[in-house]
Design a protein around this motif. Structure first.
Motif, PDB file in Angstrom:
ATOM      1  N   THR A   1       0.830  -1.206   0.000  1.00  0.00           N
ATOM      2  CA  THR A   1       0.000   0.000   0.000  1.00  0.00           C
ATOM      3  C   THR A   1       0.860   1.249   0.000  1.00  0.00           C
ATOM      4  OG1 THR A   1      -1.744  -1.190   1.209  1.00  0.00           O
ATOM      5  CG2 THR A   1      -1.813   1.224   1.255  1.00  0.00           C
ATOM      6  N   TYR A   2       1.944   1.183   0.774  1.00  0.00           N
ATOM      7  CA  TYR A   2       2.863   2.327   0.817  1.00  0.00           C
ATOM      8  C   TYR A   2       3.536   2.539  -0.540  1.00  0.00           C
ATOM      9  CZ  TYR A   2       7.182   4.874   1.743  1.00  0.00           C
ATOM     10  OH  TYR A   2       8.227   5.754   1.689  1.00  0.00           O
ATOM     11  N   LYS A   3       3.962   1.415  -1.160  1.00  0.00           N
ATOM     12  CA  LYS A   3       4.638   1.525  -2.457  1.00  0.00           C
ATOM     13  C   LYS A   3       3.702   2.026  -3.546  1.00  0.00           C
ATOM     14  CE  LYS A   3       8.194  -2.016  -1.756  1.00  0.00           C
ATOM     15  NZ  LYS A   3       8.724  -3.325  -2.233  1.00  0.00           N
ATOM     16  N   SER A   4       2.427   1.720  -3.424  1.00  0.00           N
ATOM     17  CA  SER A   4       1.479   2.125  -4.458  1.00  0.00           C
ATOM     18  C   SER A   4       0.992   3.559  -4.285  1.00  0.00           C
ATOM     19  CB  SER A   4       0.264   1.187  -4.449  1.00  0.00           C
ATOM     20  OG  SER A   4      -0.417   1.264  -3.205  1.00  0.00           O
ATOM     21  N   GLY A   5       1.548   4.261  -3.289  1.00  0.00           N
ATOM     22  CA  GLY A   5       1.164   5.656  -3.074  1.00  0.00           C
ATOM     23  C   GLY A   5       1.636   6.539  -4.210  1.00  0.00           C
ATOM     24  N   SER A   6       1.266   7.803  -4.165  1.00  0.00           N
ATOM     25  CA  SER A   6       1.626   8.740  -5.231  1.00  0.00           C
ATOM     26  C   SER A   6       3.126   8.955  -5.267  1.00  0.00           C
ATOM     27  CB  SER A   6       0.917  10.078  -5.012  1.00  0.00           C
ATOM     28  OG  SER A   6       1.359  10.675  -3.805  1.00  0.00           O
ATOM     29  N   GLY A   7       3.633   9.254  -6.504  1.00  0.00           N
ATOM     30  CA  GLY A   7       5.061   9.483  -6.661  1.00  0.00           C
ATOM     31  C   GLY A   7       5.533  10.709  -5.906  1.00  0.00           C
ATOM     32  N   VAL A   8       4.667  11.712  -5.778  1.00  0.00           N
ATOM     33  CA  VAL A   8       5.047  12.926  -5.060  1.00  0.00           C
ATOM     34  C   VAL A   8       5.331  12.617  -3.601  1.00  0.00           C
ATOM     35  CG1 VAL A   8       4.276  15.216  -4.350  1.00  0.00           C
ATOM     36  CG2 VAL A   8       3.739  14.366  -6.650  1.00  0.00           C
ATOM     37  N   ASN A   9       4.455  11.819  -2.997  1.00  0.00           N
ATOM     38  CA  ASN A   9       4.661  11.452  -1.597  1.00  0.00           C
ATOM     39  C   ASN A   9       5.928  10.635  -1.419  1.00  0.00           C
ATOM     40  OD1 ASN A   9       2.341  12.773  -0.806  1.00  0.00           O
ATOM     41  ND2 ASN A   9       1.050  10.951  -1.076  1.00  0.00           N
ATOM     42  N   ASN A  10       6.154   9.709  -2.370  1.00  0.00           N
ATOM     43  CA  ASN A  10       7.375   8.910  -2.293  1.00  0.00           C
ATOM     44  C   ASN A  10       8.613   9.787  -2.430  1.00  0.00           C
ATOM     45  OD1 ASN A  10       5.894   6.578  -2.010  1.00  0.00           O
ATOM     46  ND2 ASN A  10       5.921   6.082  -4.184  1.00  0.00           N
ATOM     47  N   ARG A  11       8.550  10.772  -3.352  1.00  0.00           N
ATOM     48  CA  ARG A  11       9.684  11.675  -3.549  1.00  0.00           C
ATOM     49  C   ARG A  11       9.926  12.510  -2.301  1.00  0.00           C
ATOM     50  NH1 ARG A  11      14.535  12.338  -5.508  1.00  0.00           N
ATOM     51  NH2 ARG A  11      15.024  14.541  -5.977  1.00  0.00           N
ATOM     52  N   ARG A  12       8.856  12.984  -1.713  1.00  0.00           N
ATOM     53  CA  ARG A  12       8.994  13.774  -0.492  1.00  0.00           C
ATOM     54  C   ARG A  12       9.593  12.938   0.633  1.00  0.00           C
ATOM     55  NH1 ARG A  12       3.213  17.053  -0.226  1.00  0.00           N
ATOM     56  NH2 ARG A  12       3.664  18.525  -1.945  1.00  0.00           N
ATOM     57  N   THR A  13       9.114  11.727   0.732  1.00  0.00           N
ATOM     58  CA  THR A  13       9.650  10.843   1.776  1.00  0.00           C
ATOM     59  C   THR A  13      11.136  10.585   1.555  1.00  0.00           C
ATOM     60  OG1 THR A  13       7.495   9.764   1.976  1.00  0.00           O
ATOM     61  CG2 THR A  13       9.397   8.596   2.874  1.00  0.00           C
ATOM     62  N   GLU A  14      11.511  10.389   0.285  1.00  0.00           N
ATOM     63  CA  GLU A  14      12.924  10.157  -0.027  1.00  0.00           C
ATOM     64  C   GLU A  14      13.774  11.366   0.336  1.00  0.00           C
ATOM     65  OE1 GLU A  14      15.717   8.947  -3.889  1.00  0.00           O
ATOM     66  OE2 GLU A  14      13.539   9.085  -4.070  1.00  0.00           O
ATOM     67  N   LEU A  15      13.268  12.557   0.025  1.00  0.00           N
ATOM     68  CA  LEU A  15      13.987  13.782   0.360  1.00  0.00           C
ATOM     69  C   LEU A  15      14.109  13.954   1.869  1.00  0.00           C
ATOM     70  CD1 LEU A  15      12.477  16.276  -2.259  1.00  0.00           C
ATOM     71  CD2 LEU A  15      14.761  15.234  -2.289  1.00  0.00           C
ATOM     72  N   PHE A  16      13.020  13.665   2.568  1.00  0.00           N
ATOM     73  CA  PHE A  16      13.067  13.760   4.028  1.00  0.00           C
ATOM     74  C   PHE A  16      14.092  12.793   4.611  1.00  0.00           C
ATOM     75  CE2 PHE A  16       8.417  15.312   4.088  1.00  0.00           C
ATOM     76  CZ  PHE A  16       8.859  16.634   3.989  1.00  0.00           C
ATOM     77  N   LEU A  17      14.156  11.582   4.061  1.00  0.00           N
ATOM     78  CA  LEU A  17      15.118  10.599   4.550  1.00  0.00           C
ATOM     79  C   LEU A  17      16.549  11.052   4.286  1.00  0.00           C
ATOM     80  CD1 LEU A  17      13.374   7.256   3.482  1.00  0.00           C
ATOM     81  CD2 LEU A  17      13.553   8.208   5.778  1.00  0.00           C
ATOM     82  N   LYS A  18      16.784  11.608   3.079  1.00  0.00           N
ATOM     83  CA  LYS A  18      18.124  12.104   2.762  1.00  0.00           C
ATOM     84  C   LYS A  18      18.512  13.256   3.681  1.00  0.00           C
ATOM     85  CE  LYS A  18      18.302  10.751  -2.123  1.00  0.00           C
ATOM     86  NZ  LYS A  18      18.430  11.231  -3.523  1.00  0.00           N
ATOM     87  N   GLU A  19      17.564  14.158   3.920  1.00  0.00           N
ATOM     88  CA  GLU A  19      17.839  15.284   4.806  1.00  0.00           C
ATOM     89  C   GLU A  19      18.136  14.811   6.225  1.00  0.00           C
ATOM     90  OE1 GLU A  19      18.448  19.239   5.839  1.00  0.00           O
ATOM     91  OE2 GLU A  19      18.241  18.271   3.878  1.00  0.00           O
ATOM     92  N   HIS A  20      17.377  13.840   6.639  1.00  0.00           N
ATOM     93  CA  HIS A  20      17.600  13.265   7.971  1.00  0.00           C
ATOM     94  C   HIS A  20      18.990  12.641   8.067  1.00  0.00           C
ATOM     95  CE1 HIS A  20      16.743  11.340  11.771  1.00  0.00           C
ATOM     96  NE2 HIS A  20      17.037  10.160  11.251  1.00  0.00           N
ATOM     97  N   GLU A  21      19.405  11.931   7.030  1.00  0.00           N
ATOM     98  CA  GLU A  21      20.732  11.330   7.018  1.00  0.00           C
ATOM     99  C   GLU A  21      21.819  12.404   7.014  1.00  0.00           C
ATOM    100  OE1 GLU A  21      23.446   8.246   7.178  1.00  0.00           O
ATOM    101  OE2 GLU A  21      21.273   8.252   7.423  1.00  0.00           O
TER     102      GLU A  21
END
Length: 247
Positions: free
Chosen positions: A146-166
């Motif tokens: 369900t998480y993977k099937s979410g919108s690409g924008v949300n996935n991109r935001r999550t990826e950016l947040f993870l990179k920023e956190h790192e």
């Protein structure tokens, strides 16, 4: 019971016990295979993308498990009743002369009943534990999909947040390392200052303890200052004379 006191009754009970034991043995083997195949089928389907067939097969296996559990419980209940009747027979007055042999036979059947009962509960418990674990894993996998099937924008935001956190974590580690180096440097300088103070204290103590040495040191210092003054005067005079010649 009309035939309670006859040997034919005892043999009939033994025959019933052996028949039930044989049925239980075969049923428990099938029951164990069902539990093993249930786990294997779940493991083999984890990589499949279709959900219809696994759900159908798992549902069929669940129904088979429930059916076989009821059948095994009924067989165990019947075997328990037969053992109770055999125990009742050993207590009749007519069987006193054969009491030792009857009790030995009865105990053997009781041991078999106990072994089958324990095996049934163990296998059933393992099956329920596997099913609960697989249901939990299935729920987790469903959440992931369900998480993977979410919108690409949300996935991109999550990826950016993870990179920023790192990035923030790396910066924090660098700051910690810098602070550690500074603290170590401070401790080293403090230690050196302590050593220098100790040396100075020892020199002062030595000078106070030996006045002759102290006077000698003072004379040396005075001579140095006098020589410096004389040298400075000579240099100053020479410079003044040269300036006059130039002018």
């Amino acid at each position: 019971m009309a035939g309670l006191g006859g040997s034919g009754y005892w043999e009939d009970l033994r025959k019933q016990a052996r028949q039930l034991e044989n049925e239980l043995d075969l049923k428990l083997v099938s029951f164990s295979k069902l539990c093993t195949s249930y786990s294997s089928c779940r493991d083999g389907r984890r990589s499949e993308t279709s959900d219809t067939t696994p759900l159908l097969n798992n549902s069929t296996q669940d129904r088979m498990f429930d059916t076989m559990s009821v059948e095994l419980e009924q067989l165990l209940s019947k075997l328990t009743a037969v053992n109770d009747k055999m125990a009742e027979y050993t207590n009749t007055p007519g069987s006193a002369s054969l009491s030792a042999a009857l009790m030995h036979t009865l105990q053997r059947h009781r041991d078999i009943l106990q072994d089958y009962t324990q095996e049934f509960h163990k296998t059933k418990g393992n099956f329920l534990a596997i099913r609960e674990r697989e249901d939990l894993l299935g729920s987790v996998r469903k959440d992931i999909e369900t998480y993977k099937s979410g919108s690409g924008v949300n996935n991109r935001r999550t990826e950016l947040f993870l990179k920023e956190h790192e990035h923030l974590r790396n910066s924090e580690r660098l700051v910690d390392d810098t602070i550690s180096i500074a603290m170590a440097t401070k401790e080293n300088m403090t230690s050196q200052r302590g050593v220098l103070k100790s040396i100075q204290s020892k020199v002062n103590t030595l000078a106070n303890r030996f006045p002759t040495i102290n006077n000698l040191i003072q004379r040396v210092n005075l001579r140095k200052r006098r020589d410096s003054l004389i040298l400075g005067a000579v240099i100053g005079a020479n410079l003044h004379r040269r300036l006059k010649l130039l002018l």
